[in-house]
Enzyme design. Sequence first.
Site, PDB file in Angstrom:
ATOM      1  N   VAL A  11     -46.214 -30.082  -9.399  1.00 59.90           N
ATOM      2  CA  VAL A  11     -44.788 -30.340  -9.454  1.00 59.90           C
ATOM      3  C   VAL A  11     -44.160 -29.915  -8.125  1.00 59.90           C
ATOM      4  O   VAL A  11     -44.334 -28.785  -7.682  1.00 59.90           O
ATOM      5  CB  VAL A  11     -44.120 -29.563 -10.617  1.00 59.90           C
ATOM      6  CG1 VAL A  11     -42.619 -29.778 -10.620  1.00 59.90           C
ATOM      7  CG2 VAL A  11     -44.740 -29.959 -11.944  1.00 59.90           C
ATOM      8  N   GLY A  12     -43.453 -30.849  -7.511  1.00 63.04           N
ATOM      9  CA  GLY A  12     -42.745 -30.555  -6.267  1.00 63.04           C
ATOM     10  C   GLY A  12     -41.252 -30.471  -6.538  1.00 63.04           C
ATOM     11  O   GLY A  12     -40.603 -31.493  -6.736  1.00 63.04           O
ATOM     12  N   ASP A  13     -40.708 -29.271  -6.592  1.00 58.67           N
ATOM     13  CA  ASP A  13     -39.275 -29.071  -6.793  1.00 58.67           C
ATOM     14  C   ASP A  13     -38.730 -28.471  -5.512  1.00 58.67           C
ATOM     15  O   ASP A  13     -38.522 -27.272  -5.403  1.00 58.67           O
ATOM     16  CB  ASP A  13     -39.022 -28.171  -7.994  1.00 58.67           C
ATOM     17  CG  ASP A  13     -37.540 -28.066  -8.331  1.00 58.67           C
ATOM     18  OD1 ASP A  13     -36.748 -28.891  -7.817  1.00 58.67           O
ATOM     19  OD2 ASP A  13     -37.167 -27.162  -9.094  1.00 58.67           O
ATOM     20  N   LEU A  14     -38.548 -29.338  -4.540  1.00 57.19           N
ATOM     21  CA  LEU A  14     -38.226 -28.920  -3.184  1.00 57.19           C
ATOM     22  C   LEU A  14     -36.813 -29.336  -2.799  1.00 57.19           C
ATOM     23  O   LEU A  14     -36.222 -30.211  -3.413  1.00 57.19           O
ATOM     24  CB  LEU A  14     -39.211 -29.577  -2.202  1.00 57.19           C
ATOM     25  CG  LEU A  14     -40.693 -29.416  -2.545  1.00 57.19           C
ATOM     26  CD1 LEU A  14     -41.522 -30.395  -1.757  1.00 57.19           C
ATOM     27  CD2 LEU A  14     -41.125 -27.987  -2.295  1.00 57.19           C
ATOM     28  N   GLN A  49     -39.069 -34.030  -7.321  1.00 54.85           N
ATOM     29  CA  GLN A  49     -37.656 -34.398  -7.346  1.00 54.85           C
ATOM     30  C   GLN A  49     -37.436 -35.312  -6.156  1.00 54.85           C
ATOM     31  O   GLN A  49     -38.056 -35.172  -5.117  1.00 54.85           O
ATOM     32  CB  GLN A  49     -36.761 -33.160  -7.330  1.00 54.85           C
ATOM     33  CG  GLN A  49     -36.574 -32.480  -6.012  1.00 54.85           C
ATOM     34  CD  GLN A  49     -35.443 -33.076  -5.171  1.00 54.85           C
ATOM     35  OE1 GLN A  49     -34.621 -33.859  -5.622  1.00 54.85           O
ATOM     36  NE2 GLN A  49     -35.421 -32.726  -3.905  1.00 54.85           N
TER      37      GLN A  49
END
Length: 93
Positions: A11-14, A49
């Site tokens: 998961v990339g929540d950047l 995201q």
Amino acid sequence: KAPDASFDIIVGDLADPVYGGPCYQLYTQEFYENVVKRKLKPDGIFVTQSGPCGHLSHTEVYTTIHNTLRTVFAKVVPYAAHVPSFADTWGWQ
């Protein structure tokens, strides 16, 4: 250091990929290919995201992220939800 093909999901929540900002290099074709895809299991899932994706805002970063992901992954599924605190529709891939 995790071995290759070891993650079921990443998961990339950047932060958004603003050029020169702290995260823009984590949205590149090279990063997706050489880090994310390599670390995922063959049937693994990557979600990130992708910024605002409303009718007037989707060209800010959402469309570019989607098109970049499509150069690396065989299946890219965009999805969105209205986030009231962001006052816009927010997207993920």
